[in-house]
Design a protein around this motif. Sequence first.
Motif, PDB file in Angstrom:
ATOM      1  N   GLY A  95       1.606  -5.328  -3.901  1.00  0.00           N
ATOM      2  CA  GLY A  95       2.175  -3.992  -3.742  1.00  0.00           C
ATOM      3  C   GLY A  95       1.920  -3.040  -4.893  1.00  0.00           C
ATOM      4  O   GLY A  95       2.458  -1.930  -4.911  1.00  0.00           O
ATOM      5  N   LEU A  96       1.107  -3.444  -5.864  1.00  0.00           N
ATOM      6  CA  LEU A  96       0.821  -2.526  -6.978  1.00  0.00           C
ATOM      7  C   LEU A  96      -0.296  -1.559  -6.576  1.00  0.00           C
ATOM      8  O   LEU A  96      -1.339  -1.983  -6.096  1.00  0.00           O
ATOM      9  CB  LEU A  96       0.370  -3.297  -8.219  1.00  0.00           C
ATOM     10  N   PRO A  97      -0.081  -0.258  -6.787  1.00  0.00           N
ATOM     11  CA  PRO A  97      -1.089   0.728  -6.352  1.00  0.00           C
ATOM     12  C   PRO A  97      -2.243   0.883  -7.343  1.00  0.00           C
ATOM     13  O   PRO A  97      -2.361   1.889  -8.028  1.00  0.00           O
ATOM     14  CB  PRO A  97      -0.278   2.025  -6.230  1.00  0.00           C
ATOM     15  N   LEU A  98      -3.111  -0.116  -7.410  1.00  0.00           N
ATOM     16  CA  LEU A  98      -4.262  -0.056  -8.314  1.00  0.00           C
ATOM     17  C   LEU A  98      -5.514   0.421  -7.571  1.00  0.00           C
ATOM     18  O   LEU A  98      -5.697   0.109  -6.396  1.00  0.00           O
ATOM     19  CB  LEU A  98      -4.557  -1.435  -8.917  1.00  0.00           C
ATOM     20  N   TYR A  99      -6.359   1.152  -8.302  1.00  0.00           N
ATOM     21  CA  TYR A  99      -7.599   1.686  -7.736  1.00  0.00           C
ATOM     22  C   TYR A  99      -8.749   1.470  -8.712  1.00  0.00           C
ATOM     23  O   TYR A  99      -8.526   1.323  -9.920  1.00  0.00           O
ATOM     24  CB  TYR A  99      -7.459   3.185  -7.446  1.00  0.00           C
ATOM     25  N   LEU A 100      -9.957   1.493  -8.156  1.00  0.00           N
ATOM     26  CA  LEU A 100     -11.163   1.243  -8.947  1.00  0.00           C
ATOM     27  C   LEU A 100     -12.050   2.478  -8.926  1.00  0.00           C
ATOM     28  O   LEU A 100     -12.596   2.839  -7.879  1.00  0.00           O
ATOM     29  CB  LEU A 100     -11.917   0.049  -8.344  1.00  0.00           C
ATOM     30  N   GLN A 101     -12.191   3.122 -10.067  1.00  0.00           N
ATOM     31  CA  GLN A 101     -13.077   4.297 -10.125  1.00  0.00           C
ATOM     32  C   GLN A 101     -14.526   3.837 -10.201  1.00  0.00           C
ATOM     33  O   GLN A 101     -14.919   3.112 -11.109  1.00  0.00           O
ATOM     34  CB  GLN A 101     -12.745   5.175 -11.330  1.00  0.00           C
ATOM     35  N   THR A 102     -15.304   4.271  -9.226  1.00  0.00           N
ATOM     36  CA  THR A 102     -16.648   3.751  -9.012  1.00  0.00           C
ATOM     37  C   THR A 102     -17.670   4.877  -9.075  1.00  0.00           C
ATOM     38  O   THR A 102     -17.424   5.961  -8.546  1.00  0.00           O
ATOM     39  CB  THR A 102     -16.693   3.077  -7.616  1.00  0.00           C
ATOM     40  N   ALA A 103     -18.785   4.603  -9.701  1.00  0.00           N
ATOM     41  CA  ALA A 103     -19.834   5.616  -9.842  1.00  0.00           C
ATOM     42  C   ALA A 103     -20.665   5.698  -8.564  1.00  0.00           C
ATOM     43  O   ALA A 103     -20.552   4.851  -7.669  1.00  0.00           O
ATOM     44  CB  ALA A 103     -20.732   5.272 -11.022  1.00  0.00           C
ATOM     45  N   ALA A 104     -21.507   6.708  -8.483  1.00  0.00           N
ATOM     46  CA  ALA A 104     -22.388   6.857  -7.327  1.00  0.00           C
ATOM     47  C   ALA A 104     -23.763   6.276  -7.586  1.00  0.00           C
ATOM     48  O   ALA A 104     -24.552   6.075  -6.676  1.00  0.00           O
ATOM     49  CB  ALA A 104     -22.524   8.325  -6.966  1.00  0.00           C
TER      50      ALA A 104
END
Length: 588
Positions: A300-309
């Motif tokens: 339930g932790l709102p983690l995200y992964l910033q990803t390059a193009a």
Amino acid sequence: MQHDLLIENGTVIDGTGAAPFTADIAVQGGLITAIGRTPGELAGTARETIDARGAWVTPGFIDIHTHYDGQATWDDSFSPSIHHGVTTVVMGNCGVGFAPVRPGREDDLVKLMEGVEDIPGAALHEGIRWNWESFPQYMDALAATPRSLDYLVQVPHDPLRMYVMGERAVAQQAATAEDIDDMRALLREALHAGAAGFSTGRSDNHRTSEGRETPASEASAAELAGIVSAFDGLNHGVVQCVSDFDLLRGAEHFDREFALIEQVARACGRPLSMTWLQRDPGAEQYIAIRDRVEACVAQGLPLYLQTAARGIGVIIGLDASFHPFMGFPGYKEVAHLPLAERAAALREPARKARILGEKSERLAGDGTAIPPLVDLLLARIDMISGRMFPLGPMPDYEPSVMQSFLVRAKQGGISPMAALYDHLAGGDGDHLIYFPIFNYNAGSLDVLGEMLRHPRALAGLSDAGAHVGTVCDASFTTFMLTHWARDRKEGRLAVETVVRMLTQRNADYLGLKDRGTLKVGLRADFNLIDPSELGVGAPRLVADLPAGGKRFLQKATGYRGTWVAGQAVQRDGTVTGARPGTLVRMGH
Ligand SMILES: [Zn+2]
């Protein structure tokens, strides 16, 4: 005439991920007021009508990872993002920025930004007015000028720590309970004023221009968790974090570092995003990061992964921030010449033979990442030249090893250094070299394709406004559409998936409810794009920073227009005079 503007017969890609459909979109008072799916339904109802047959209509793009903090104080148009369909930018990333600041200590923040983000200190000194001390005052100073695009600000950890702890922050001393209380109170004050979040940088690669580690790079879990408890009871705000997870220190350090980030996420209860790269060395680390994030999300932790193009690396050129020959005595003799003359001098056979027979002198340590990078390059040039490619007028960001300088050198029977030299000394001296450092370990973007497909991936990492002499990834939005949705031979993403990543998904992450999709009642932030013309131009160096500083600019073709709150800020690549953009104060 109940509408200001009608975009007729466009192919609407509405940001939700739904399949494209043909429709008319009407705009009034800065908002989308009608969407007609029956042909001709809205005809004749607007003062201005644009025929969009054959063109895409998309929501304006949201760039969550920029470093316009300095540039925003002297440039009201956010170039080059404005050329790439972006209508909302987020700044204050990676823990660096310009507020809060004690009067007289501005220079400390300039050195930090210069070192970490490769923005010339002279440009920052001349360009920034410094008419603020607190973070809310910085927000007010920015908001006093109308701009092309909307923007959000995050509170960066380093200035916060330096403001509260002074020299102790720079010496990386542990924060006391009182320091933590003070930092939390300042963050809280900024969040109340509408700041969009908090950012922290924990990368060993980030250094100030004096070569010191950044003040917050070793901050403890107690410090971070204490600061982010400022989010308690608020319904807005995100945390952005960059860490290299102590890459070279082994699995135990990785676990400790990830546990710290997890603790911060638990303490703030808000969405937290972290930089996700395939590093080199450490090609497998991105898998470990993904697995830990998935485990946290399952809890339930709102983690995200910033990803390059695309691959993240550096652009090398005679006038860029660096090139392999900058420390060679024979080069230094002509380094002062104007570019075209310098290139001509480098082509003189005697000089060429001399330079290629020389060794580089040690570059004066300016503290930035450049001298170690040049050292590394020169020490391992035989291997690294296999990952260096010419970057031409039609830039290819997924070149094969066959195009590399290593292969070029083998084919020509010359050394890799000679192949690099010939390229850089060619033409008017403006030839460029692309050196992808991250996301290119196997010589393709296959791994990145896998990352972009991850449900927690956020399209980001443009670093727009930063690394101005080595990188120009503000164009990532255009590249996502051309490369990932249109041109790549295999593993393409559906265009509606790419548009959703650039719009709704980033809006949801930030908690922006008034934009990110094309729906009646939402802001009229949108692009009109000719897909057959869409392309990323070549990066070129221009000297348009304050104090004559140089930066890479990269434009695009195919954007017929970009509208912010119903006003065209860009038409056919030309920035208009409209300035509908403002500071978005979250929670207000
Ligand atoms: Zn950054």
